[in-house]
Write a protein that holds these residues in place. Structure first.
Motif: not given
Length: 83
Positions: A38-59
């Motif tokens: 198998q070959q994995m293509i993509g990000m290793n760790s998620p990108i997180s945005i913390d706005l104090n009232f909501i936290k969004v992660s993207f992977l």
């Protein structure tokens, strides 16, 4: 009335081909050694945005094996054969 092949049909067939090919590839990996690579293509760790009232992660990551490639080829072939 003639049906037209649109981008929606192509996206649907590609999605089904990748999903079905991935399932078949994972199943056959137990019996055929070529499907176990198998070959994995993509990000290793998620990108997180913390706005104090909501936290969004993207992977975003894709995992390919021989089954997904075969499913993709069958989906493209069937797209051109659909009337």
């Amino acid at each position: 009335m003639k049906r037209s092949k649109g981008i929606g049909t192509l996206c649907f067939l590609l999605l089904v081909g990748l999903l079905f090919g991935g399932f078949v590839g994972d199943f056959l990996a137990k019996y055929v050694h070529a499907f176990s690579y198998q070959q994995m293509i993509g990000m290793n760790s998620p990108i997180s945005i913390d706005l104090n009232f909501i936290k969004v992660s993207f992977l975003l990551a894709f995992r390919f094996n021989l089954g997904t490639v075969i499913g993709l080829i069958i989906a493209i072939f069937s797209y051109y054969k659909v009337k």
